[in-house]
Design a protein around this motif. Sequence first.
Motif, PDB file in Angstrom:
ATOM      1  N   TYR A   1     -38.013  85.526 -57.686  1.00  0.00           N
ATOM      2  CA  TYR A   1     -39.353  85.702 -58.241  1.00  0.00           C
ATOM      3  C   TYR A   1     -39.465  85.130 -59.645  1.00  0.00           C
ATOM      4  CZ  TYR A   1     -40.363  89.059 -54.503  1.00  0.00           C
ATOM      5  OH  TYR A   1     -40.562  89.652 -53.293  1.00  0.00           O
ATOM      6  N   VAL A   2     -40.585  84.477 -59.894  1.00  0.00           N
ATOM      7  CA  VAL A   2     -40.996  84.212 -61.260  1.00  0.00           C
ATOM      8  C   VAL A   2     -41.532  85.530 -61.811  1.00  0.00           C
ATOM      9  CG1 VAL A   2     -42.667  83.011 -62.712  1.00  0.00           C
ATOM     10  CG2 VAL A   2     -41.528  81.791 -60.845  1.00  0.00           C
ATOM     11  N   MET A   3     -41.081  85.904 -63.000  1.00  0.00           N
ATOM     12  CA  MET A   3     -41.500  87.163 -63.598  1.00  0.00           C
ATOM     13  C   MET A   3     -42.387  86.897 -64.801  1.00  0.00           C
ATOM     14  SD  MET A   3     -40.178  89.405 -61.647  1.00  0.00           S
ATOM     15  CE  MET A   3     -40.616  90.836 -62.634  1.00  0.00           C
ATOM     16  N   ALA A   4     -43.352  87.782 -64.990  1.00  0.00           N
ATOM     17  CA  ALA A   4     -44.301  87.593 -66.083  1.00  0.00           C
ATOM     18  C   ALA A   4     -44.651  88.925 -66.722  1.00  0.00           C
ATOM     19  CB  ALA A   4     -45.563  86.914 -65.568  1.00  0.00           C
ATOM     20  N   TRP A   5     -45.118  88.842 -67.947  1.00  0.00           N
ATOM     21  CA  TRP A   5     -45.695  89.982 -68.649  1.00  0.00           C
ATOM     22  C   TRP A   5     -47.161  89.681 -68.912  1.00  0.00           C
ATOM     23  CZ3 TRP A   5     -43.362  94.601 -69.620  1.00  0.00           C
ATOM     24  CH2 TRP A   5     -41.973  94.658 -69.509  1.00  0.00           C
ATOM     25  N   PHE A   6     -47.994  90.692 -68.677  1.00  0.00           N
ATOM     26  CA  PHE A   6     -49.403  90.650 -69.000  1.00  0.00           C
ATOM     27  C   PHE A   6     -49.703  91.862 -69.876  1.00  0.00           C
ATOM     28  CE2 PHE A   6     -51.175  87.386 -66.151  1.00  0.00           C
ATOM     29  CZ  PHE A   6     -50.093  87.164 -65.325  1.00  0.00           C
ATOM     30  N   ARG A   7     -50.852  91.856 -70.481  1.00  0.00           N
ATOM     31  CA  ARG A   7     -51.267  93.020 -71.258  1.00  0.00           C
ATOM     32  C   ARG A   7     -52.776  93.193 -71.154  1.00  0.00           C
ATOM     33  NH1 ARG A   7     -50.094  90.810 -77.449  1.00  0.00           N
ATOM     34  NH2 ARG A   7     -51.851  89.328 -77.555  1.00  0.00           N
ATOM     35  N   ARG A   8     -53.195  94.427 -71.352  1.00  0.00           N
ATOM     36  CA  ARG A   8     -54.633  94.739 -71.348  1.00  0.00           C
ATOM     37  C   ARG A   8     -54.916  95.707 -72.470  1.00  0.00           C
ATOM     38  NH1 ARG A   8     -57.264  96.082 -65.823  1.00  0.00           N
ATOM     39  NH2 ARG A   8     -57.550  93.834 -65.809  1.00  0.00           N
TER      40      ARG A   8
ATOM     41  N   ARG B   1     -57.490  91.582 -68.849  1.00  0.00           N
ATOM     42  CA  ARG B   1     -56.053  91.370 -68.766  1.00  0.00           C
ATOM     43  C   ARG B   1     -55.696  89.979 -69.312  1.00  0.00           C
ATOM     44  NH1 ARG B   1     -54.274  92.006 -62.898  1.00  0.00           N
ATOM     45  NH2 ARG B   1     -55.416  90.026 -62.735  1.00  0.00           N
ATOM     46  N   GLU B   2     -54.587  89.913 -70.034  1.00  0.00           N
ATOM     47  CA  GLU B   2     -54.200  88.684 -70.723  1.00  0.00           C
ATOM     48  C   GLU B   2     -52.752  88.344 -70.397  1.00  0.00           C
ATOM     49  OE1 GLU B   2     -53.886  87.145 -75.399  1.00  0.00           O
ATOM     50  OE2 GLU B   2     -53.881  89.280 -74.913  1.00  0.00           O
ATOM     51  N   PHE B   3     -52.512  87.088 -70.058  1.00  0.00           N
ATOM     52  CA  PHE B   3     -51.147  86.604 -69.854  1.00  0.00           C
ATOM     53  C   PHE B   3     -50.402  86.612 -71.178  1.00  0.00           C
ATOM     54  CE2 PHE B   3     -47.678  84.138 -68.321  1.00  0.00           C
ATOM     55  CZ  PHE B   3     -47.390  83.201 -69.297  1.00  0.00           C
ATOM     56  N   VAL B   4     -49.143  87.041 -71.131  1.00  0.00           N
ATOM     57  CA  VAL B   4     -48.327  87.079 -72.337  1.00  0.00           C
ATOM     58  C   VAL B   4     -47.173  86.072 -72.245  1.00  0.00           C
ATOM     59  CG1 VAL B   4     -46.815  88.495 -73.777  1.00  0.00           C
ATOM     60  CG2 VAL B   4     -48.894  89.493 -72.787  1.00  0.00           C
ATOM     61  N   ALA B   5     -46.377  86.186 -71.179  1.00  0.00           N
ATOM     62  CA  ALA B   5     -45.200  85.324 -71.062  1.00  0.00           C
ATOM     63  C   ALA B   5     -44.719  85.320 -69.619  1.00  0.00           C
ATOM     64  CB  ALA B   5     -44.076  85.798 -71.981  1.00  0.00           C
ATOM     65  N   ALA B   6     -43.966  84.283 -69.271  1.00  0.00           N
ATOM     66  CA  ALA B   6     -43.384  84.188 -67.936  1.00  0.00           C
ATOM     67  C   ALA B   6     -42.031  83.505 -68.025  1.00  0.00           C
ATOM     68  CB  ALA B   6     -44.309  83.431 -66.983  1.00  0.00           C
ATOM     69  N   ILE B   7     -41.212  83.750 -67.000  1.00  0.00           N
ATOM     70  CA  ILE B   7     -39.882  83.157 -66.963  1.00  0.00           C
ATOM     71  C   ILE B   7     -39.573  82.748 -65.536  1.00  0.00           C
ATOM     72  CG2 ILE B   7     -38.764  85.425 -66.693  1.00  0.00           C
ATOM     73  CD1 ILE B   7     -36.494  84.302 -68.519  1.00  0.00           C
ATOM     74  N   SER B   8     -38.929  81.609 -65.392  1.00  0.00           N
ATOM     75  CA  SER B   8     -38.622  81.093 -64.066  1.00  0.00           C
ATOM     76  C   SER B   8     -37.533  81.932 -63.402  1.00  0.00           C
ATOM     77  CB  SER B   8     -38.187  79.633 -64.164  1.00  0.00           C
ATOM     78  OG  SER B   8     -37.024  79.516 -64.979  1.00  0.00           O
ATOM     79  N   GLU B   9     -37.295  81.634 -62.128  1.00  0.00           N
ATOM     80  CA  GLU B   9     -36.419  82.474 -61.312  1.00  0.00           C
ATOM     81  C   GLU B   9     -35.017  82.622 -61.911  1.00  0.00           C
ATOM     82  OE1 GLU B   9     -38.346  80.015 -60.351  1.00  0.00           O
ATOM     83  OE2 GLU B   9     -39.196  80.329 -58.347  1.00  0.00           O
ATOM     84  N   ARG B  10     -34.467  81.544 -62.441  1.00  0.00           N
ATOM     85  CA  ARG B  10     -33.122  81.599 -63.006  1.00  0.00           C
ATOM     86  C   ARG B  10     -33.119  81.674 -64.529  1.00  0.00           C
ATOM     87  NH1 ARG B  10     -29.498  77.460 -59.254  1.00  0.00           N
ATOM     88  NH2 ARG B  10     -30.038  78.406 -57.250  1.00  0.00           N
ATOM     89  N   GLY B  11     -34.314  81.763 -65.104  1.00  0.00           N
ATOM     90  CA  GLY B  11     -34.408  81.914 -66.542  1.00  0.00           C
ATOM     91  C   GLY B  11     -34.327  80.634 -67.324  1.00  0.00           C
ATOM     92  N   ARG B  12     -34.408  79.512 -66.648  1.00  0.00           N
ATOM     93  CA  ARG B  12     -34.252  78.239 -67.352  1.00  0.00           C
ATOM     94  C   ARG B  12     -35.516  77.804 -68.064  1.00  0.00           C
ATOM     95  NH1 ARG B  12     -31.018  75.054 -62.466  1.00  0.00           N
ATOM     96  NH2 ARG B  12     -29.053  76.198 -62.658  1.00  0.00           N
ATOM     97  N   SER B  13     -36.650  78.289 -67.599  1.00  0.00           N
ATOM     98  CA  SER B  13     -37.927  77.910 -68.206  1.00  0.00           C
ATOM     99  C   SER B  13     -38.700  79.158 -68.608  1.00  0.00           C
ATOM    100  CB  SER B  13     -38.764  77.092 -67.231  1.00  0.00           C
ATOM    101  OG  SER B  13     -38.117  75.898 -66.874  1.00  0.00           O
ATOM    102  N   THR B  14     -39.312  79.087 -69.776  1.00  0.00           N
ATOM    103  CA  THR B  14     -40.143  80.189 -70.252  1.00  0.00           C
ATOM    104  C   THR B  14     -41.498  79.651 -70.705  1.00  0.00           C
ATOM    105  OG1 THR B  14     -39.182  80.016 -72.473  1.00  0.00           O
ATOM    106  CG2 THR B  14     -38.198  81.630 -70.973  1.00  0.00           C
TER     107      THR B  14
END
Length: 123
Positions: A32-39, A45-58
């Motif tokens: 899974y690509v994982m992400a943080w949102f906030r409200r 709701r607002e996108f904050v950050a995301a990270i690729s499956e292996r953590g190579r891209s943020t």
Amino acid sequence: QVQLVESGGGLVQAGGSLRLSCAASGRTFSSYVMAWFRRAPGKEREFVAAISERGRSTYYADSVKGRFTISRDNAKNTVYLQANSLKPEDTAAYYCAARAGPYSTDGDRHKSWGQGTQVTVSS
């Protein structure tokens, strides 16, 4: 779907730091690509950050770039959000979300969500 549980929120003074954690259940966390949102109250709701499956891209929202860092530990099925130099405008409920697909800032494209953890920054 993956089950997500956030922790680490709290009350902090402006300029302070918090480390949010999101623990995932299941054996497919690394797919899974994982992400943080906030409200924030009264806001969308607002996108904050995301990270690729292996953590190579943020990926980061402009509003947090240089202050927040997203990371993950696939061995622990956990994604983190290190929030530094916090500002009162960072006050919000923070949610982690999982997406089985390419990175997206659209929350509606994420199928799994945690219950949220509150971050309050006092001035």
